[in-house]
Design a protein around this motif. Structure first.
Motif, PDB file in Angstrom:
ATOM      1  N   HIS A  70      -1.242   5.406 -11.674  1.00  0.00           N
ATOM      2  CA  HIS A  70      -1.694   5.919 -10.381  1.00  0.00           C
ATOM      3  C   HIS A  70      -0.605   5.568  -9.362  1.00  0.00           C
ATOM      4  CE1 HIS A  70      -3.960   5.770  -6.593  1.00  0.00           C
ATOM      5  NE2 HIS A  70      -4.795   6.624  -7.165  1.00  0.00           N
ATOM      6  N   PRO A  71      -0.428   6.362  -8.292  1.00  0.00           N
ATOM      7  CA  PRO A  71       0.601   6.030  -7.297  1.00  0.00           C
ATOM      8  C   PRO A  71       0.498   4.599  -6.760  1.00  0.00           C
ATOM      9  CG  PRO A  71      -0.225   8.232  -6.895  1.00  0.00           C
ATOM     10  CD  PRO A  71      -1.079   7.646  -7.986  1.00  0.00           C
ATOM     11  N   LEU A  72      -0.714   4.071  -6.593  1.00  0.00           N
ATOM     12  CA  LEU A  72      -0.835   2.681  -6.121  1.00  0.00           C
ATOM     13  C   LEU A  72      -0.343   1.698  -7.183  1.00  0.00           C
ATOM     14  CD1 LEU A  72      -4.219   2.754  -4.210  1.00  0.00           C
ATOM     15  CD2 LEU A  72      -2.020   1.990  -3.280  1.00  0.00           C
ATOM     16  N   GLN A  73      -0.667   1.954  -8.440  1.00  0.00           N
ATOM     17  CA  GLN A  73      -0.180   1.071  -9.500  1.00  0.00           C
ATOM     18  C   GLN A  73       1.345   1.075  -9.539  1.00  0.00           C
ATOM     19  OE1 GLN A  73      -2.470   3.049 -12.552  1.00  0.00           O
ATOM     20  NE2 GLN A  73      -3.822   1.262 -12.796  1.00  0.00           N
ATOM     21  N   ALA A  74       1.933   2.260  -9.434  1.00  0.00           N
ATOM     22  CA  ALA A  74       3.394   2.364  -9.433  1.00  0.00           C
ATOM     23  C   ALA A  74       3.995   1.650  -8.221  1.00  0.00           C
ATOM     24  CB  ALA A  74       3.813   3.833  -9.457  1.00  0.00           C
ATOM     25  N   ALA A  75       3.361   1.795  -7.065  1.00  0.00           N
ATOM     26  CA  ALA A  75       3.859   1.137  -5.857  1.00  0.00           C
ATOM     27  C   ALA A  75       3.739  -0.382  -5.962  1.00  0.00           C
ATOM     28  CB  ALA A  75       3.120   1.647  -4.625  1.00  0.00           C
ATOM     29  N   PHE A  76       2.670  -0.875  -6.566  1.00  0.00           N
ATOM     30  CA  PHE A  76       2.524  -2.320  -6.765  1.00  0.00           C
ATOM     31  C   PHE A  76       3.644  -2.840  -7.652  1.00  0.00           C
ATOM     32  CE2 PHE A  76      -1.260  -2.311  -4.436  1.00  0.00           C
ATOM     33  CZ  PHE A  76      -1.862  -3.553  -4.408  1.00  0.00           C
ATOM     34  N   VAL A  77       4.001  -2.094  -8.683  1.00  0.00           N
ATOM     35  CA  VAL A  77       5.108  -2.504  -9.558  1.00  0.00           C
ATOM     36  C   VAL A  77       6.418  -2.465  -8.778  1.00  0.00           C
ATOM     37  CG1 VAL A  77       6.461  -1.870 -11.600  1.00  0.00           C
ATOM     38  CG2 VAL A  77       3.951  -1.792 -11.686  1.00  0.00           C
ATOM     39  N   GLU A  78       6.659  -1.345  -8.095  1.00  0.00           N
ATOM     40  CA  GLU A  78       7.914  -1.166  -7.354  1.00  0.00           C
ATOM     41  C   GLU A  78       8.112  -2.232  -6.278  1.00  0.00           C
ATOM     42  OE1 GLU A  78       9.879   2.057  -4.290  1.00  0.00           O
ATOM     43  OE2 GLU A  78       8.603   2.817  -5.922  1.00  0.00           O
ATOM     44  N   HIS A  79       7.034  -2.633  -5.614  1.00  0.00           N
ATOM     45  CA  HIS A  79       7.137  -3.594  -4.505  1.00  0.00           C
ATOM     46  C   HIS A  79       6.840  -5.022  -4.942  1.00  0.00           C
ATOM     47  CE1 HIS A  79       7.827  -0.708  -1.278  1.00  0.00           C
ATOM     48  NE2 HIS A  79       7.007   0.096  -1.934  1.00  0.00           N
ATOM     49  N   ASP A  80       6.713  -5.246  -6.245  1.00  0.00           N
ATOM     50  CA  ASP A  80       6.407  -6.576  -6.776  1.00  0.00           C
ATOM     51  C   ASP A  80       5.211  -7.174  -6.040  1.00  0.00           C
ATOM     52  OD1 ASP A  80       6.776  -8.705  -8.519  1.00  0.00           O
ATOM     53  OD2 ASP A  80       8.185  -9.739  -7.197  1.00  0.00           O
ATOM     54  N   ALA A  81       4.127  -6.386  -5.974  1.00  0.00           N
ATOM     55  CA  ALA A  81       2.954  -6.750  -5.183  1.00  0.00           C
ATOM     56  C   ALA A  81       1.939  -7.568  -5.971  1.00  0.00           C
ATOM     57  CB  ALA A  81       2.302  -5.487  -4.625  1.00  0.00           C
ATOM     58  N   PHE A  82       2.417  -8.252  -6.979  1.00  0.00           N
ATOM     59  CA  PHE A  82       1.537  -9.140  -7.744  1.00  0.00           C
ATOM     60  C   PHE A  82       2.405 -10.240  -8.342  1.00  0.00           C
ATOM     61  CE2 PHE A  82       2.895  -5.599 -10.321  1.00  0.00           C
ATOM     62  CZ  PHE A  82       3.405  -6.186 -11.447  1.00  0.00           C
ATOM     63  N   GLN A  83       1.803 -11.371  -8.561  1.00  0.00           N
ATOM     64  CA  GLN A  83       2.514 -12.432  -9.272  1.00  0.00           C
ATOM     65  C   GLN A  83       1.735 -12.767 -10.525  1.00  0.00           C
ATOM     66  OE1 GLN A  83       3.941 -15.626  -6.734  1.00  0.00           O
ATOM     67  NE2 GLN A  83       4.373 -14.153  -5.132  1.00  0.00           N
ATOM     68  N   CYS A  84       0.604 -13.457 -10.385  1.00  0.00           N
ATOM     69  CA  CYS A  84      -0.171 -13.770 -11.592  1.00  0.00           C
ATOM     70  C   CYS A  84      -0.914 -12.535 -12.084  1.00  0.00           C
ATOM     71  CB  CYS A  84      -1.133 -14.928 -11.348  1.00  0.00           C
ATOM     72  SG  CYS A  84      -2.655 -14.498 -10.476  1.00  0.00           S
ATOM     73  N   GLY A  85      -1.226 -11.598 -11.192  1.00  0.00           N
ATOM     74  CA  GLY A  85      -1.867 -10.348 -11.560  1.00  0.00           C
ATOM     75  C   GLY A  85      -3.388 -10.378 -11.598  1.00  0.00           C
TER      76      GLY A  85
END
Length: 167
Positions: free
Chosen positions: A96-111
């Motif tokens: 999903h575009p949000l999932q891709a954006a989270f990956v691209e922006h390193d928007a998670f650490q432990c997840g």
């Protein structure tokens, strides 16, 4: 003399839920939360159990496109509703575009909080309330990230909001 009351079994309730686009006819015990139904009965384990009190947002899903803490909703009250979990938004090879954006922006650490964050972000987009970083941060304040990836999460959401505005 004390009388003992025989425990009467409580019947399961017939419920129809559309989960991630699939209509499901279920028999649910009346005390089962949506979170427990998703994780324990339907094996949709992307939705996380955090505080179990509606305070952390790890269990956020979409009900009819609106973000809701699934630990606070009894599943039987949702008869006829549409539920979307992280699994329903996208997956490997079809992000999903949000999932891709989270990956691209390193928007998670432990997840751990990520599924709830993404579902909350989609709800935020559906609501149309957040157009600035301040509004995104305020509207997402019910989703806690213990790792402190808030800046990157806001970047990811703003990126998707910008993509939608450009479309």
């Amino acid at each position: 003399m004390l009388k003992t009351l025989a425990a009467t079994p409580i019947a399961e309730v017939a419920t129809v839920l559309t989960i991630n686009g699939e209509e499901r006819h279920l028999a649910i015990e009346p005390w089962t939360t949506l979170l427990d139904l998703l994780r324990d009965k339907l094996d949709l384990i992307g939705t996380k159990k955090g505080c179990d009190h509606g305070q952390c947002g790890a269990c956020t899903v979409l009900i009819d496109g609106v973000r809701v803490n699934s630990c606070l909703k009894l599943a039987v009250t949702l008869d006829g509703h549409e539920i979307t979990t992280i699994e329903g938004l996208g997956g490997p090879g079809n992000l999903h575009p949000l999932q891709a954006a989270f990956v691209e922006h390193d928007a998670f650490q432990c997840g751990y909080c990520t599924p709830g964050q993404i579902c909350s972000a989609q709800g935020l987009i559906n609501e149309g309330h957040a157009r600035s970083r301040l509004e995104v941060r305020e509207q997402m304040s019910g989703n806690i990230c213990r790792c402190g990836a808030y800046t990157n999460i806001a970047d990811a959401v703003l990126d998707v909001l910008g993509q939608e505005a450009a479309a």
